[in-house]
Each structure stands twice: as C-alpha cells, then as structure tokens.
Design a protein around this motif. Structure first.
Motif, PDB file in Angstrom:
ATOM      1  N   LYS A 269       1.185  -5.231  -8.238  1.00  0.00           N
ATOM      2  CA  LYS A 269       0.839  -6.459  -8.587  1.00  0.00           C
ATOM      3  C   LYS A 269       0.693  -7.601  -7.444  1.00  0.00           C
ATOM      4  N   VAL A 270       1.690  -7.414  -6.280  1.00  0.00           N
ATOM      5  CA  VAL A 270       1.633  -8.207  -5.229  1.00  0.00           C
ATOM      6  C   VAL A 270       0.657  -7.713  -4.204  1.00  0.00           C
ATOM      7  N   MET A 271       0.332  -6.365  -4.113  1.00  0.00           N
ATOM      8  CA  MET A 271      -0.564  -5.932  -3.448  1.00  0.00           C
ATOM      9  C   MET A 271      -2.009  -6.144  -3.701  1.00  0.00           C
ATOM     10  N   VAL A 272      -2.395  -5.825  -4.870  1.00  0.00           N
ATOM     11  CA  VAL A 272      -3.678  -5.801  -5.491  1.00  0.00           C
ATOM     12  C   VAL A 272      -4.205  -7.123  -5.923  1.00  0.00           C
ATOM     13  N   GLU A 273      -3.204  -7.761  -6.504  1.00  0.00           N
ATOM     14  CA  GLU A 273      -3.676  -9.106  -7.057  1.00  0.00           C
ATOM     15  C   GLU A 273      -3.391 -10.385  -6.211  1.00  0.00           C
ATOM     16  N   GLN A 274      -2.206 -10.292  -5.465  1.00  0.00           N
ATOM     17  CA  GLN A 274      -1.938 -11.454  -4.668  1.00  0.00           C
ATOM     18  C   GLN A 274      -2.411 -10.995  -3.178  1.00  0.00           C
ATOM     19  N   MET A 275      -2.777  -9.837  -2.781  1.00  0.00           N
ATOM     20  CA  MET A 275      -3.203  -9.468  -1.557  1.00  0.00           C
ATOM     21  C   MET A 275      -2.179  -9.870  -0.423  1.00  0.00           C
ATOM     22  N   GLN A 276      -0.847  -9.694  -0.728  1.00  0.00           N
ATOM     23  CA  GLN A 276       0.013  -9.905   0.264  1.00  0.00           C
ATOM     24  C   GLN A 276       0.566  -8.477   0.556  1.00  0.00           C
ATOM     25  N   TYR A 277      -0.100  -7.919   1.506  1.00  0.00           N
ATOM     26  CA  TYR A 277       0.184  -6.801   1.923  1.00  0.00           C
ATOM     27  C   TYR A 277       1.447  -6.724   2.669  1.00  0.00           C
ATOM     28  N   GLY A 278       1.850  -7.409   3.376  1.00  0.00           N
ATOM     29  CA  GLY A 278       3.143  -7.526   4.205  1.00  0.00           C
ATOM     30  C   GLY A 278       4.460  -7.515   3.222  1.00  0.00           C
ATOM     31  N   ASN A 279       4.343  -8.478   2.213  1.00  0.00           N
ATOM     32  CA  ASN A 279       5.255  -8.418   1.199  1.00  0.00           C
ATOM     33  C   ASN A 279       5.598  -7.212   0.385  1.00  0.00           C
ATOM     34  N   ALA A 280       4.400  -6.663  -0.137  1.00  0.00           N
ATOM     35  CA  ALA A 280       4.242  -5.399  -0.809  1.00  0.00           C
ATOM     36  C   ALA A 280       4.828  -4.208  -0.004  1.00  0.00           C
ATOM     37  N   SER A 281       4.470  -4.158   1.335  1.00  0.00           N
ATOM     38  CA  SER A 281       5.166  -3.101   2.348  1.00  0.00           C
ATOM     39  C   SER A 281       6.630  -3.280   2.289  1.00  0.00           C
ATOM     40  N   ALA A 282       6.905  -4.399   2.430  1.00  0.00           N
ATOM     41  CA  ALA A 282       8.479  -4.689   2.711  1.00  0.00           C
ATOM     42  C   ALA A 282       9.079  -4.259   1.328  1.00  0.00           C
ATOM     43  N   MET A 283       8.506  -4.695   0.073  1.00  0.00           N
ATOM     44  CA  MET A 283       9.119  -4.181  -1.088  1.00  0.00           C
ATOM     45  C   MET A 283       9.265  -2.844  -1.236  1.00  0.00           C
ATOM     46  N   SER A 284       8.248  -2.239  -1.054  1.00  0.00           N
ATOM     47  CA  SER A 284       8.158  -0.666  -1.202  1.00  0.00           C
ATOM     48  C   SER A 284       9.094  -0.013  -0.021  1.00  0.00           C
ATOM     49  N   TRP A 285       9.217  -0.626   1.139  1.00  0.00           N
ATOM     50  CA  TRP A 285      10.446   0.073   1.949  1.00  0.00           C
ATOM     51  C   TRP A 285      11.629  -0.092   1.488  1.00  0.00           C
ATOM     52  N   ILE A 286      11.944  -1.287   0.622  1.00  0.00           N
ATOM     53  CA  ILE A 286      13.303  -1.618   0.271  1.00  0.00           C
ATOM     54  C   ILE A 286      13.637  -0.555  -0.708  1.00  0.00           C
ATOM     55  N   TYR A 287      12.483  -0.323  -1.835  1.00  0.00           N
ATOM     56  CA  TYR A 287      12.692   0.668  -2.702  1.00  0.00           C
ATOM     57  C   TYR A 287      12.976   2.070  -2.478  1.00  0.00           C
ATOM     58  N   PHE A 288      11.994   2.554  -1.430  1.00  0.00           N
ATOM     59  CA  PHE A 288      12.035   3.736  -0.908  1.00  0.00           C
ATOM     60  C   PHE A 288      13.440   4.225  -0.238  1.00  0.00           C
ATOM     61  N   LEU A 289      13.952   3.099   0.594  1.00  0.00           N
ATOM     62  CA  LEU A 289      15.351   3.236   1.163  1.00  0.00           C
ATOM     63  C   LEU A 289      16.301   3.613   0.184  1.00  0.00           C
ATOM     64  N   VAL A 290      16.282   2.367  -0.862  1.00  0.00           N
ATOM     65  CA  VAL A 290      17.352   2.372  -1.818  1.00  0.00           C
ATOM     66  C   VAL A 290      17.315   3.956  -2.545  1.00  0.00           C
TER      67      VAL A 290
END
Lengths: 310, 348
Positions: A269-290
């Motif tokens: 949602k953050v990436m496609v709808e809100q176009m916030q690529y930076g935030n989306a990447s940060a979230m997915s990295w957090i998720y991946f690391l966890v």
C-alpha cells in the motif's frame, strides 16, 4: 626407471588436475544463469533498496532522485506510522503459532497417509489438492470471504455458540488451567482449515522422508518388543528429524510471502498507492531482518536436535 | 518318475490346504491359545481403522467443502442467496453467474494469455533450474558453498523486499548507461513481459530457489558411476547431462514443472509487478468485485452498492472458473505428481 615412474605420476597428477579444472569450469558454466541472475536481479536491487531505505525518493520525468535522509524512514516506520508496529508484532506471533500448528498437523497427516489402507490414493490426491488450489491470489480472496464469515456467524447464533471447542474451553477455564496458551490452541483448532490448506508441501516432504526409512528397522524393533508408540519416538522421529528443519524453514518463509500477510499488504500500500518508495523499502528491510533473525535463531535451535543418519 | 512328482505335488497341495485350514480354523480356539491376545489385537486393529476412516473423512470433507460450496453457490440466482431454506441445491437454477463472471474477467482472452505466460515461464524456469541444480549436485568448483548459500538466501528473501527497487530498476532500465548514451534516455520496460522473462532466465523468478533445491537433491541421490561410464566412453559434459542424466530426472522435473505452472497461474504479486497491463486470470479475478461494481453502475447509471452475498457469489463463480483448468490438469497428472514427489526423497 624411478625417474620414469615419477614422471608418469606427475603426468597423471597433471591429468587429474586438468580434469578437475575442466569440471570446475563446467560446473560454473552450469550454474552461470544463477550467478548472473543473482548478481543482476538480487544483489543489485537489494543494494539499491537498502540505499533507498535511507533516502527520500522522488520520481521525475526521466529519472528518479534520491536525497539522503539518514534514519528518517526507519524512525517513521516505528514511531510515526500508526499501523506498522502493531502489524509486525501481530504477524510474527501469528506466524509462530501457525507454523508450529502446520508442522504438527503435517507430520500427523503424513504418518497416517504412509499407512496402507483402502482408498489411499484418493485421500492423498485430496490432501495435495490445496497445493494447487490455495496459492497466490486465491488465498487472499479466500481469507476475506464475507459470505462464509456471515454464514458462520449465522450458525453460531442459531446454535447459541455451542461448539466443541467453546465447550472444551469453558470446561478448562472453570477447571482453572492456564488460559492464554489454550486460547491460542483453540484459535488454531477453530481455523484448522487454514492450517490444512497451508500444509500440502510439508506433508509431501514428510511423506518422502517416511518412505525412505527402511522397514527392516521397524521389524527389528518389533521383534525386540517395541510398541508402535516407542518405535515412533525412537525410530521415525530421529530418522526424519532433518526434515523438521526443512519444513520449518519452508513454512516460515511461505508464511512471510503469503499475499494475505498484513505487513506485506501494508508495504504494498505504501509503495503503490502512496508512492513512498523510501518508506516502503525501510519497512521491507525491517521485516526482512526480523524474519531472517527469527529463522536463524529457530533453525539453530532445531538443528541442535537433528540427528543425521549416514 | 512322473508319479513321484505328482505325489509330491499332491502332498504339497495337501499341506498347503492343511495350513490354510489351520489358519482358518476357529478364531476362538487360537485366541484361547494366545491367552486373549489375538482378540485384543483384532479389536484394536478394527477400532484404529474406524478411527482413521472418520478422521480422514472429516479432513477430506473439510478440504473439499469450500469447492463444493462454491459450485452450489455459483448456480444460484440472487433470490436463492437470501433464501434461508436454500442451502446446497439452488431453487432457481441459472448459469447467468458464469456468463457475467466471464464477461467481467474477459475470460477468453485472460485464459489464453495466462496459458501462454504460465507455460513459457514454467518451461524457461525449469530448464534453467535443472541446469543449475545439476551443476550444484555434480561438480566441484571453488566457492560452491557460497553459491549454494546464495540459493538458500534466494528462497529466504521475501520478493517484496526488493519489489520497490525492481520497480524502479525496470522503469529506468539501462545496461551500464549504454542506452542513456545512445538514445538520451533510459528504457521503460514497465508493462512489458520482458523483465519477467529475464528474471526467470536468471533463476530469480517465482520460487525458483525451491526448484533448484529440489532438483539438486534428486541429482545428488543418483549414482555417480553412470556419468563416469559416459565420460570414459568419451561423452562431453553437456552430452552426458542431456543424454544420460536428464531422462532419469523425469520425476522431479515433472513435479517442479507442475508447481511452476500452477503457481504462476495463480500468482498475483509478480504478475502485478511486471505484467500489469496484460490480462491474466489471476489479476482479473482479484479485481472482479470492483469490475462488478463498475458494471452495475454502467447499467443502472447510478452508483449502487452491491450486496455482499451477490458479490461473493460472483467471486465464487470466478474462482471456480480460474481453478477449473488446474483441477483438470491435476486430475490427469495427480498420480504421477504424487508418486514422483513422494519418491524424490528430499533431504537436507
């Protein structure tokens, strides 16, 4: 004479080395697609998304601009975003409970399907049907099927909430048995359909392991006076313990990638709808690391108990 | 001579008969001899098989029930959905739901596209993964452990992690700045299927790590002598692979191919990321409720809310329509599929 032998040996050695070299080259030729793909389509995007998670990304007409903002995106994900924390914790706890349930369920089913009985082929075919039918988009659609939900509600209302699990739960509660753990168990039992349709591959993996155990082991144990129960714990369990690790890994990873996963939905949602690529990447990295940390720790613990038979 | 043989035969037959009679003879007698153990065992066996039957029947029903439910709902009119008496068999039988769902999903075209894409992607993925799996199983080369760890990593990394950068990567596609130098701007590969084919050829498509893993495990289990014999006979590496090893690897390759086809068929994530404009059954199914809303609005001219029951009925019909080809495929392939995967012997 001696020198000749030495020379010959040397020659032979050279030949062997030559073959090894050729084999090494051939090996690299065979895995070349993977190596190239890994570098171009995995490492590069990974690096780029790591980079982007520290940046503010703006899309321009012919290019995109990145401005370094440090940890802002990470702080945003944890402290500003209203949902992310909650979703992360929720999905992790759901993952633990469901993965455990799936492992136990699939082991159990594999044990049954490994026995000989009439109609085994049919039962096997039905149990592997979910592998085909519950993948990709269908899972997501299935999980928010309101018609089924309202149907279940109607049934609950008309029967005044009498279900086996509810009755058991109330009995246990009045008996004063620890409540929280049981609540989780009953939640899983109520959602046994989800567990069943997510465990197709795991059943297959366990089944293949069970079939590789030689029957002479059981015969020997039987002659020695082992009961079925004992041979389950002393033979079956250790022999396929390595598959528990494989299945655990597969289940956890599969759970992370399901399209009805709350964190994934949020990131999309953050990436496609809100176009916030930076935030989306940060979230997915957090998720991946966890997830990576979780997988690493649990598989270390499990691999301590794995027995390898060679 | 012949008499003796005949007599021997006869006596053998008699003996057999005797033992048979002995086995058949009085269950209770034998039970008494065993001190009640036989009866106990027999009762336990029967009890267990009854228990197993109930358990399996329940679980099979649980798996099949949603499909049966969808089938019955898909033939109902809207009127039947609200009728509390109608549960399984529709009162007003109709096929209008199918027609509507087909129109909403543009089924014909989506089906052709899906078959084309799933088939080509699956062939590409499995070809490449077989090569790579064989390379990992049979050759020694420097950094082999490292590269295999990379395979495991590919299985572990959620594709969502790199989705955003892949998105931009293909939006502004370039090879070492060559396109920018020659044409002045980067290539926009979004909306074409090319990036996805490239990724599949590079083993980075949907679940390719898993296929590599399964195929490698299979090749590792085959005896080495076969290849050595081929090498001694003067076969090259590639020829040995194609002529000797590939025919043996049919079971894992078939099952991986089936997986690849089916998972591609229902995949929403990669399809949305790469094939956004192509009409596929999976993406059109996930949009079916929205298109239903648009359709009804177009007919009525006013924005009306669709009832939950009706939209779910259409959804169920659509789902049935896209899984129907898979079920047919499964019916034909299931025996080979189940046997092959159960015999593959996946081990860590």
């Amino acid at each position: 004479m001696r020198g000749n032998g030495f020379m010959e040996k040397q020659k032979q050695k050279k030949k062997v080395v030559g073959l090894q070299k050729r084999k090494a080259k051939a090996g690299y030729a065979f895995i070349a697609p993977f190596v190239i793909g890994f570098l171009v389509f995995m490492i590069k995007p990974l690096w780029q998304s790591l980079n982007m998670s520290f940046c503010n990304v703006e899309l321009g007409a012919g290019d995109f601009k990145q401005t370094w903002v440090g940890l802002t995106n990470y702080i945003y994900a944890f402290r500003v975003d209203p949902e992310f924390n909650r979703l992360l914790v929720e999905e992790l706890s759901r993952m633990i409970v469901y993965s455990l349930a799936i492992i136990v369920f699939s082991f159990f089913v594999a044990l049954i399907l490994n026995q000989k009985f009439k109609g085994r082929a049919l039962v096997r075919a039905i149990f592997f049907l979910p592998v085909i039918l519950s993948s990709g988009v269908i899972v997501g659609l299935e999980s928010n099927n309101q018609l089924m939900a309202s149907l279940a509600q109607t049934i609950e209302q008309t029967t005044q909430g009498v279900s086996v699990t509810a009755a058991l739960e109330s009995i246990l509660r009045t008996a004063g048995v620890g409540v929280r753990a049981y609540e989780k168990v009953f939640e899983v039992i109520d959602n046994i359909y989800d567990v069943a349709i997510a465990s197709g591959i795991q059943i297959i993996i366990f089944l293949s392991g069970l079939q590789s155990i030689s029957s002479s082991m059981y015969e020997a144990a039987d002659i020695e006076g082992c009961t079925k129960w004992e041979s389950l714990w002393k033979i079956t369990f250790p022999m396929i313990s390595s598959l528990f690790l494989v299945n655990w890994l597969y289940t956890v990873v599969d759970f992370c990638m399901r399209s009805d996963n709350g964190v994934i939905e949020k990131i999309q949602k953050v990436m496609v709808e809100q176009m916030q690529y930076g935030n989306a990447s940060a979230m997915s990295w957090i998720y991946f690391l966890v997830v990576l940390a979780f997988v690493g720790i649990t598989s270390l613990v499990i691999s301590k108990g794995v027995y390898y038979y060679d | 001579m012949t008499d003796m043989a005949l007599a021997q035969k006869m006596s053998a037959k008699e003996n057999k008969k005797k033992t048979l009679v002995h086995q058949d003879k009085d269950f209770w007698e034998r039970n008494r001899l065993s001190g009640g153990y036989l009866l106990q065992k027999k009762i336990m066996d029967i009890g267990l098989s009854i228990f197993r039957f109930i358990l399996l029947f329940g679980m099979c029903f649980m798996i099949l029930q949603p499909i049966l439910n969808k089938i019955s709902v898909s033939f109902m009119t809207e009127q039947d959905l609200y009728n509390p008496i109608v549960i399984a068999i529709p009162e007003h039988f109709t096929t209008a739901n199918y027609r509507l769902a087909a129109e909403l999903m543009s089924y014909g075209q989506a089906l052709i596209n899906s078959i084309l894409i799933s088939l080509t992607i699956a062939v590409l993925q499995i070809t490449v993964c077989t090569l790579v799996g064989y390379g990992f199983a049979r050759f020694e080369f420097p950094f082999k452990k490292f590269w295999f760890a990379a395979v495991i990593l590919v299985i572990l990394i959620p594709p969502q992690t790199i989705a955003s950068s892949l998105h931009l990567h293909f939006r502004f596609f370039d090879i070492l700045g060559l396109f920018k130098l020659t044409t002045g701007s980067t290539l926009n590969l979004r909306g074409s299927a090319l990036p996805y084919y490239l990724m599949s050829a590079g083993c980075m498509g949907l679940k390719n790590g898993l296929y590599i893993f399964i195929i490698r495990q299979f090749f590792r289990g085959l005896p080495v002598d076969l290849e050595e014999a081929a090498y001694v006979d003067g076969c090259g590496m590639l020829k040995t692979f194609v002529r000797i090893m590939l025919p043996q690897a049919k079971p894992p390759i078939t099952s991986c191919f089936l997986f690849a086809f089916v998972w591609q068929w229902t995949d929403g994530f990669y399809s949305r990321l790469f094939l956004g404009n192509t009409k596929l059954v999976s993406t059109s199914l996930s949009r079916i409720i929205d298109s239903l809303g648009a359709y009804i609005q177009r007919i009525n001219g006013v924005k009306t809310t669709i009832s939950v029951a009706y939209s779910n009925c259409i959804l169920a019909t659509g789902t049935l329509m896209i899984i129907m080809p898979l079920i047919i495929l499964y019916l034909f392939a299931q025996r080979a599929f189940v046997e092959s995967i159960a015999n593959t012997g996946i081990k860590m």
